[in-house]
Scaffold this motif. Structure first.
Motif, mmCIF file in Angstrom:
data_model
loop_
_atom_site.group_PDB
_atom_site.id
_atom_site.type_symbol
_atom_site.label_atom_id
_atom_site.label_comp_id
_atom_site.label_asym_id
_atom_site.label_seq_id
_atom_site.Cartn_x
_atom_site.Cartn_y
_atom_site.Cartn_z
ATOM 1 N N UNK A 1 -7.979 5.954 14.732
ATOM 2 C CA UNK A 1 -7.278 6.682 15.295
ATOM 3 C C UNK A 1 -5.720 6.945 14.881
ATOM 4 N N UNK A 2 -5.252 6.458 13.877
ATOM 5 C CA UNK A 2 -4.041 6.168 13.690
ATOM 6 C C UNK A 2 -3.882 6.726 12.090
ATOM 7 N N UNK A 3 -2.884 7.613 11.907
ATOM 8 C CA UNK A 3 -2.632 8.251 10.600
ATOM 9 C C UNK A 3 -1.304 7.502 10.009
ATOM 10 N N UNK A 4 -1.523 6.815 8.874
ATOM 11 C CA UNK A 4 -0.156 6.106 8.332
ATOM 12 C C UNK A 4 0.177 6.605 6.951
ATOM 13 N N UNK A 5 1.257 6.538 6.439
ATOM 14 C CA UNK A 5 1.919 6.867 5.158
ATOM 15 C C UNK A 5 1.499 5.954 4.117
ATOM 16 N N UNK A 6 0.793 6.265 3.217
ATOM 17 C CA UNK A 6 0.504 5.495 1.921
ATOM 18 C C UNK A 6 1.908 5.297 1.024
ATOM 19 N N UNK A 7 1.964 4.182 0.461
ATOM 20 C CA UNK A 7 3.060 3.911 0.085
ATOM 21 C C UNK A 7 3.096 3.866 -1.622
ATOM 22 N N UNK A 8 1.795 4.106 -2.259
ATOM 23 C CA UNK A 8 1.732 4.025 -3.711
ATOM 24 C C UNK A 8 2.136 5.169 -4.373
ATOM 25 N N UNK A 9 2.568 6.380 -3.548
ATOM 26 C CA UNK A 9 3.255 7.721 -4.155
ATOM 27 C C UNK A 9 4.628 7.311 -4.610
ATOM 28 N N UNK A 10 5.337 6.362 -3.984
ATOM 29 C CA UNK A 10 6.678 6.174 -4.203
ATOM 30 C C UNK A 10 6.714 5.232 -5.365
ATOM 31 N N UNK A 11 7.386 5.872 -6.430
ATOM 32 C CA UNK A 11 7.773 4.797 -7.513
ATOM 33 C C UNK A 11 8.497 3.518 -7.164
ATOM 34 N N UNK A 12 7.878 2.433 -8.060
ATOM 35 C CA UNK A 12 8.081 1.070 -7.643
ATOM 36 C C UNK A 12 7.372 0.295 -6.408
ATOM 37 N N UNK A 13 6.495 1.068 -5.750
ATOM 38 C CA UNK A 13 5.412 0.564 -4.956
ATOM 39 C C UNK A 13 4.159 0.801 -5.281
ATOM 40 N N UNK A 14 3.192 -0.295 -4.697
ATOM 41 C CA UNK A 14 1.824 -0.152 -5.352
ATOM 42 C C UNK A 14 0.932 0.137 -4.032
ATOM 43 N N UNK A 15 -0.554 0.364 -4.222
ATOM 44 C CA UNK A 15 -1.255 0.548 -3.134
ATOM 45 C C UNK A 15 -1.497 -0.470 -1.896
ATOM 46 N N UNK A 16 -0.664 -1.539 -1.938
ATOM 47 C CA UNK A 16 -0.504 -2.355 -0.722
ATOM 48 C C UNK A 16 0.579 -2.034 0.251
ATOM 49 N N UNK A 17 1.233 -0.962 -0.170
ATOM 50 C CA UNK A 17 2.166 -0.669 0.832
ATOM 51 C C UNK A 17 1.760 0.463 1.787
#
Length: 353
Positions: free
Chosen positions: A310-326
């Motif tokens: 039930x929670x939508x969060x923002x993926x971080x891997x679309x930000x340059x410098x970050x990977x899929x764990x963020x």
């Protein structure tokens, strides 16, 4: 630091996490303050609808913004959100060597690239606390774009570090879209007129919940403002948006924004304290904005599990410098945070930490 070679999706934004959700997800993906706009602001905007037959006249709103920052009106340009300002900067000004400081909001680089620029990146590192070092900016950069506080890291850079990157012949563009969510707006450069080439971008959509109305503004030297204004279409900001700009820069509104910023700081501390209980979670603890960046192993799976819970969060891997764990989390009230922390506990258990 390098030129663009990696495949980050610069066009992805937090609202994509909520599409087709039909209101069934608790929104931790979008950095707009919950329960906004307030009733008094809705009423002001609604009252402006009676004047829709007339063309927008931005003079009063422009003067209100100028007064709010103690600046002459010649240093103010109203825009259809900060996003329009990024496009204007990319297309209206003569720039040869733009540099974007990452990880940060991706629209500045996207606008530059769409305008035909080759963009250089300065990547801030977790080991350095994602903090900006002006000495890392190459001398040939004639435009430097940096967020403060930076989305998605939530790091608030010292004003002195940012101004150290300014020099004659260079535009220093500081995106302060979230600065009004910082108590006392510490480290703001909005009222500075002594920094060469300084351009400050502000947004009224985050604190006041006006993302659908599109209102922001640029603060810069009169010559820069004039160049950007020439590139704008006629009547670029609607009458309701102008009404909102005037209302949100009034003294009473500023006091309300200050109280909201204080609440956000308390709620953020509660979220960070809860996150610290998880050995699997690593948070950027220097957060000063209305959001927090965390790292977890198998982040994509954790996000999907959270979504099912039930929670939508923002993926971080679309930000340059970050990977899929963020993952970026918007700061919400204590009750919502407690529910999220319980869901996070379940999600981490489901994917094996």
């Amino acid at each position: 630091m390098h030129t663009h070679t990696d495949p980050h999706d610069l066009g992805h934004h937090g609202d994509a996490e909520l599409r087709d959700a039909d209101g069934e997800l608790t929104d931790l993906a979008v950095n707009v303050r919950a329960d906004t706009p307030p009733d008094w602001l809705r009423e002001r905007i609604a009252g402006s609808l009676a004047s829709l037959a007339a063309y927008p006249d931005g003079r009063s709103a422009r003067a209100a913004v100028a007064e709010r920052h103690g600046l002459p009106v010649e240093r103010v340009l109203l825009t259809a959100g900060a996003a329009e300002a990024f496009v204007l900067l990319a297309r209206a000004l003569t720039v040869r060597h733009p540099l974007v400081v990452h990880p940060q909001f991706t629209e500045p680089e996207a606008a530059l690239r769409d305008a035909g620029h080759e963009v250089e990146r300065l990547l801030l590192r977790e080991r350095d606390g994602f903090r900006f070092n002006p000495s890392a900016v190459p001398g040939h950069a004639d435009l430097v774009m940096v967020g403060n506080p930076t989305n998605p890291t939530s790091v608030l850079h010292p004003a002195s570090a940012l101004t150290a990157a300014a020099r004659p012949g260079r535009l220093l563009v500081v995106d302060e879209a979230f600065m009004d969510a910082v108590p006392d707006e510490s480290e703001t450069l909005a009222d500075r007129t002594d920094v060469p080439g300084l351009v400050v971008l502000r947004s009224l959509t985050k604190t006041w919940g006006l993302a659908g109305l599109r209102i922001g503004y640029v603060l810069a030297e009169p010559e820069t403002i004039a160049a950007l204004e020439r590139a704008q279409p006629l009547w670029p900001v609607s009458s309701p948006a102008l009404t909102a700009a005037e209302a949100c820069t009034a003294p009473a509104a500023l006091r309300e924004a200050g109280r909201a910023a204080a609440r956000i700081a308390v709620d953020r501390a509660h979220l960070l304290a809860g996150l610290a209980e998880f050995e699997e979670v690593r948070a950027v603890e220097a957060a000063e904005g209305p959001f927090v960046l965390i790292h977890v192993r198998r982040g994509a799976e954790v996000r999907e599990r959270l979504r099912r819970l039930g929670f939508a969060t923002r993926r971080g891997d679309t930000f340059p410098g970050l990977g899929p764990g963020w993952i970026r989390l918007a700061v919400r009230d204590r009750t919502t945070t407690n529910r999220f922390l319980q869901a996070l506990d379940q999600a981490l258990a489901m994917v094996g930490g």
